[in-house]
Scaffold this motif. Structure first.
Motif, PDB file in Angstrom:
ATOM      1  N   LEU A  52       0.672  -1.043  -0.051  1.00 39.68           N
ATOM      2  CA  LEU A  52       0.013   0.160  -0.078  1.00 39.68           C
ATOM      3  C   LEU A  52       0.876   1.434  -0.034  1.00 39.68           C
ATOM      4  O   LEU A  52       1.997   1.146   0.229  1.00 39.68           O
ATOM      5  CB  LEU A  52      -0.920   0.065   1.174  1.00 39.68           C
ATOM      6  CG  LEU A  52      -1.627  -1.392   1.475  1.00 39.68           C
ATOM      7  CD1 LEU A  52      -2.709  -1.013   2.753  1.00 39.68           C
ATOM      8  CD2 LEU A  52      -2.485  -1.581   0.120  1.00 39.68           C
ATOM      9  N   SER A  76      -2.132  -4.218   7.722  1.00 41.79           N
ATOM     10  CA  SER A  76      -3.255  -3.487   7.273  1.00 41.79           C
ATOM     11  C   SER A  76      -4.510  -4.355   7.030  1.00 41.79           C
ATOM     12  O   SER A  76      -5.612  -4.110   6.974  1.00 41.79           O
ATOM     13  CB  SER A  76      -2.834  -3.000   5.777  1.00 41.79           C
ATOM     14  OG  SER A  76      -2.685  -4.128   4.858  1.00 41.79           O
ATOM     15  N   LEU A 111      -4.944  -6.453   4.776  1.00 41.71           N
ATOM     16  CA  LEU A 111      -5.139  -7.201   3.188  1.00 41.71           C
ATOM     17  C   LEU A 111      -4.914  -8.377   2.945  1.00 41.71           C
ATOM     18  O   LEU A 111      -5.352  -9.359   2.216  1.00 41.71           O
ATOM     19  CB  LEU A 111      -4.688  -6.119   2.325  1.00 41.71           C
ATOM     20  CG  LEU A 111      -4.777  -6.296   0.986  1.00 41.71           C
ATOM     21  CD1 LEU A 111      -6.083  -6.098   0.619  1.00 41.71           C
ATOM     22  CD2 LEU A 111      -3.744  -5.430  -0.021  1.00 41.71           C
ATOM     23  N   ARG A 122      -6.348   4.462   2.058  1.00 44.02           N
ATOM     24  CA  ARG A 122      -5.442   3.315   1.792  1.00 44.02           C
ATOM     25  C   ARG A 122      -5.643   3.060   0.343  1.00 44.02           C
ATOM     26  O   ARG A 122      -6.333   1.948   0.139  1.00 44.02           O
ATOM     27  CB  ARG A 122      -5.910   2.213   2.894  1.00 44.02           C
ATOM     28  CG  ARG A 122      -5.645   2.511   4.300  1.00 44.02           C
ATOM     29  CD  ARG A 122      -5.645   1.213   5.140  1.00 44.02           C
ATOM     30  NE  ARG A 122      -4.963   1.713   6.543  1.00 44.02           N
ATOM     31  CZ  ARG A 122      -3.774   1.674   7.086  1.00 44.02           C
ATOM     32  NH1 ARG A 122      -2.900   1.285   6.251  1.00 44.02           N
ATOM     33  NH2 ARG A 122      -3.217   2.113   8.072  1.00 44.02           N
ATOM     34  N   SER A 173      -5.709  -0.780  -1.585  1.00 42.67           N
ATOM     35  CA  SER A 173      -6.170  -1.669  -0.729  1.00 42.67           C
ATOM     36  C   SER A 173      -7.501  -2.274  -1.297  1.00 42.67           C
ATOM     37  O   SER A 173      -8.124  -1.532  -2.229  1.00 42.67           O
ATOM     38  CB  SER A 173      -5.937  -1.552   0.626  1.00 42.67           C
ATOM     39  OG  SER A 173      -6.470  -2.676   1.403  1.00 42.67           O
TER      40      SER A 173
END
Length: 338
Positions: A65, A141, A143, A177, A180
Motif C-alpha cells: 500500500l 493492514s 489485506l 489506503r 487496498s
C-alpha cells in the motif's frame, strides 16, 4: 466501551470488556504482570532493564500500500530503507534466542513494512513464545490476512493482532489506503473473529486502529458503532505530520516533560538492513544505535549511542544524539484538523 489514554496522549484506546492489559493478564497470568511492572518502571524512568523488554523486527522494507499518512508514500522513503535488503528469518530466530536468554519479555513485528509479506512470521512467533516471551504482537493492514494466515497466527501463540482500518466506507477507505480493498479487509477481520470463536480461543486479542485525519474524521462514530463489542479494543490515533518545525511542541505533563520519551529506555527496533533504532516511530528509523552484524543486542543496549540519547532525553534537550527526535516531538503535539 471505555476509553484508556496512552502515556503520550497520542491515541485513545476503547475496550469492550476491560483495559487490554487486564485482558492479557487474565489470559497470560503472573508472567505478563511481571513484564508490565518492568515496563512501567522503564516508562516512568525509574529503572532501565538490563536488556530491552520489547524488540520490534522489520524484516523487509516493503508494503503493498501507499497510504497518504505513511512515510512510505511521503517522498522520503528512499532515505529510510532499501527494498533490496531483508532480515533473514534465521537471523531473527537467533536474536530472539539471545533476547529470551537475557530477559526480553515481548516481541513485535512492526516498523516500515507489512509483516504479512513474510511467510516466516508464525514460525518466529511460535519460537518466541516457546522460549518464554510473554507478549508477541503484529501490526498489519489486514489485506493479506487470509484464512490460512489467520489460522497460522492463532496457532503460533500470537497475543495481539493489530489491524489498521481507518474508515467505515469504501469511498473513505480508498482515500486513506489506496490500492487496498475495503470489503476484503473487513471480510478478513470478520473471518478472523469467526475462526477464533470457533476455535474457542481468546488470543490473539484484536485491536482495530483509526488514524483520525481530515479525510476520515466524519466516519469515526460509525466506525466505533460497527466495531465496538466486536474488536477487543480500538485505538483512535492522532495523525502526525512528518517533520514540521511550525507544529506545536509535545505536551508537557508532570510525568513526562517535553523531551522525555521513554522508548529508548524499554525497547529497540531491528531494521531490515541490520541497523538498530531506539524506537518504533518512523522519526527514529534513521537513528543508528548499532548494527547486528557488528554487535549483540545486549552490547547495543548498553552502548554509548543509547546512553547518550537517554541522557539528552532525560535532560529534555533535543540536540546531540536526540536531534532526530525533533520531528517526533512535533508529530505528537496537540491534535489539529488536517
Amino acid at each position: 466501551m471505555e476509553f484508556y489514554a496512552d502515556s503520550r496522549r497520542v491515541s485513545r484506546f476503547l475496550a469492550a470488556q476491560a483495559d487490554p492489559q487486564a485482558l492479557l493478564s487474565a489470559e497470560l497470568g503472573p508472567a505478563f504482570d511481571e513484564y508490565r511492572d518492568l515496563w512501567e518502571k522503564a516508562r516512568t524512568f525509574r529503572e532501565i532493564p538490563p536488556f530491552p523488554l520489547h524488540v520490534d523486527y522489520e524484516m523487509k522494507f516493503a508494503c503493498p500500500l501507499r497510504c497518504p499518512m505513511c512515510l512510505m508514500s511521503s517522498g522520503q522513503a528512499g532515505a529510510y530503507g532499501d527494498p533490496d535488503r531483508e532480515l533473514a528469518a534465521r537471523t531473527v530466530l537467533d536474536l530472539v534466542a539471545e533476547g529470551a536468554a537475557r530477559g526480553q519479555k515481548a516481541l513485535g513485528f512492526g516498523g516500515l513494512w507489512e509483516p504479512l509479506l513474510s511467510p516466516d512470521i508464525p514460525e518466529i512467533a511460535a519460537f518466541a513464545r516457546d522460549r518464554g516471551l510473554v507478549d508477541v504482537m503484529l501490526n498489519t493492514s489486514g489485506l493479506l490476512l487470509t484464512e490460512k494466515t489467520a489460522r497460522a497466527l492463532m496457532g503460533s501463540g500470537l497475543t495481539r493482532l493489530m489491524v489498521s482500518l481507518d474508515a467505515d466506507s469504501r469511498a473513505t477507505y480508498n482515500l486513506m489506503r489506496p490500492s487496498s480493498d475495503f470489503e476484503m479487509v473487513v471480510a478478513n477481520i470478520e473471518n478472523f473473529l469467526a475462526l477464533r470463536k470457533k476455535a474457542g480461543r481468546r488470543l490473539p486479542l484484536l485491536r482495530l486502529s483509526f488514524c483520525r485525519t481530515g479525510l476520515n474524521e466524519a466516519e469515526l462514530e460509525p466506525f466505533l458503532a460497527r466495531w465496538s463489542g466486536r474488536a477487543d479494543f480500538i485505538s483512535v490515533q492522532a495523525y502526525g505530520r512528518y517533520p514540521t518545525p511550525q507544529a506545536p511542541p509535545w505536551p508537557r505533563t508532570p510525568e513526562a516533560p517535553a523531551g522525555r520519551c521513554a522508548q529508548p529506555f524499554k525497547r529497540l527496533l531491528v531494521r531490515h538492513d541490520g541497523r538498530v533504532a531506539p524506537c518504533c516511530d518512523a522519526s527514529g528509523a534513521g537513528m543508528v544505535m548499532g548494527r547486528i552484524e557488528e554487535q549483540s543486542l545486549a552490547d547495543i543496549w548498553r552502548g554509548p549511542e543509547l546512553a547518550g540519547l537517554r541522557q539528552n532525553l532525560l535532560a529534555g534537550t533535543l540536540d546531540g544524539p536526540a536531534a532526530s527526535c525533533g520531528p517526533c516531538q512535533a508529530k505528537y503535539g496537540p491534535e489539529e484538523p488536517c
